[in-house]
Design an enzyme around this catalytic site. Structure first.
Site, short mmCIF file in Angstrom:
data_model
loop_
_atom_site.label_atom_id
_atom_site.label_comp_id
_atom_site.label_asym_id
_atom_site.label_seq_id
_atom_site.Cartn_x
_atom_site.Cartn_y
_atom_site.Cartn_z
CB ALA A 113 15.32 -15.71 -44.53
CG LEU A 114 16.49 -19.53 -39.58
CD1 LEU A 114 16.48 -20.85 -38.79
CD2 LEU A 114 16.12 -18.37 -38.67
CG HIS A 115 21.30 -14.49 -41.21
ND1 HIS A 115 21.74 -14.10 -39.97
CD2 HIS A 115 20.31 -13.63 -41.54
CE1 HIS A 115 21.06 -13.04 -39.57
NE2 HIS A 115 20.17 -12.74 -40.51
CD GLN B 254 7.87 -7.74 -36.77
OE1 GLN B 254 7.45 -8.44 -35.86
NE2 GLN B 254 9.16 -7.60 -37.00
CE LYS C 102 21.42 -5.86 -39.03
NZ LYS C 102 20.03 -5.86 -39.35
N GLY D 275 19.01 -10.22 -30.77
CA GLY D 275 20.27 -9.67 -31.29
C GLY D 275 20.39 -8.17 -31.03
CB SER E 18 20.24 -8.19 -42.50
OG SER E 18 18.89 -7.94 -42.83
N GLY F 9 23.69 -15.08 -38.01
CA GLY F 9 23.25 -14.21 -36.91
C GLY F 9 22.22 -14.93 -36.05
CG HIS F 10 18.37 -15.76 -37.67
ND1 HIS F 10 18.48 -15.57 -39.03
CD2 HIS F 10 17.47 -14.84 -37.25
CE1 HIS F 10 17.67 -14.60 -39.41
NE2 HIS F 10 17.05 -14.13 -38.36
#
Ligand code: AMP
Length: 278
Positions: free
Chosen positions: A29-31, A58, A151, A149, A187, A33-34
């Site tokens: 679900a890349l955005h 996780q 983040k 990141g 995110s 940030g990635h």
């Protein structure tokens, strides 16, 4: 770009790498940030590998594993356009077997904040990052860098510690948080937010900006900063507000250049985290 869905195919590709390798592990679900991690990897290395794997170990019981956004086709296009050399998309069966040995996050740093709210999350995260680093570096690239990141600040700190404790031959490159114009940290989970929730979610970054303002006005006491942040966050369900040093130890006073301010909150059903390094 070559897309590989098996470990054998991955090894065929990485065997041909002659130069530095930059690796960006993601859950898809890349955005933007990635993308910023991918761009950094691209500009610093001869070859770039991105992985997309929604790692089940996780996620805690009752978390959003099944609902986690999956956008395979769009992700492939994004990676292609970004100049990724190899996109690795494994499945659960090839990554895990039953009755595995496990990695446990460190007792102190691994079980505060995110580790306290999501017990076991970091064990699973470290386990998959260890596997992925070993897989990508299987053919021993001359230089191996992995991009993470800020983040996920605690995640980054624990991965850095794992690499040190287990003598893994990789350079961990921390990357700045990418935000939308209104301040919300990007995110994949932002996709869950309704319009109204998204507006409320802005208070996370607002509380961090407010904290910076206080520090600039020479208010360094953690208690005072936390209480002002709490007021700014009055429309979300706060999970924690924390000020720690870069080693994730509790502090009473901000030390400029060595402090991270973190916040986690629920907005509706969505759990969001954000932080600021000062
Ligand atoms: P994820 O797909 O959520 O596991 O994230 C993959 C990598 O992208 C992790 O290293 C994250 O810290 C990083 N990342 C996610 N969101 C952002 C962001 N807004 N800015 C910078 N890095 C990010």
């Amino acid at each position: 770009m070559i897309i590989v869905n098996s470990i054998e195919e991955l090894f065929e590709q990485t065997a041909n790498f002659n130069g530095s390798v930059g690796f960006v592990p993601t859950m898809g679900a890349l955005h933007e940030g990635h993308l910023s991690l991918i761009r950094q990897a691209k500009s610093n290395n001869d070859f770039v590998v991105v992985s997309i794997f929604v790692n089940p170990t996780q996620f805690l019981e009752g978390e959003d594993l099944d609902a986690y956004p999956r956008k395979e086709e769009a992700d492939k296009k994004i990676c292609q356009l970004a100049g990724v050399d190899v996109l690795f998309m494994p499945n659960k069966e090839m990554m895990y077997e039953a009755d595995e040995l496990s990695i446990t996050a460190p007792a102190k740093r691994g079980f505060i904040l995110e580790g306290a709210k999501r017990p076991g999350h970091f064990d699973g995260m470290l386990q998959v990052v260890m596997k992925l680093l070993n897989l990508i570096a299987y053919h021993k690239p001359s230089i191996f860098r992995a991009y993470f990141g800020k983040k996920d600040a605690q995640q980054l700190a624990l991965i850095t510690q794992m690499v040190k404790n287990y003598f893994i031959n990789v350079e961990i490159v921390p990357c700045a948080i990418v935000r939308s114009a209104d301040g919300l940290a990007l995110s994949s989970r932002n996709a869950y937010l309704s319009k109204e929730e998204r507006v409320r979610a802005l208070s996370l970054s607002r509380s961090l900006r407010k904290a910076t303002e206080l520090v600039m006005q020479k208010e360094l006491k953690v208690k005072a900063i936390e209480s002002v942040m709490r007021e700014v966050l009055n429309e979300v369900d706060i999970e924690y507000i924390a000020l720690v040093n870069r080693q994730f130890q509790a502090i009473d006073e901000v030390e400029i250049g060595n402090t991270i301010i973190l916040v986690a909150a629920r907005v509706g059903h969505t759990r969001l985290i954000d932080n600021l390094w000062i």
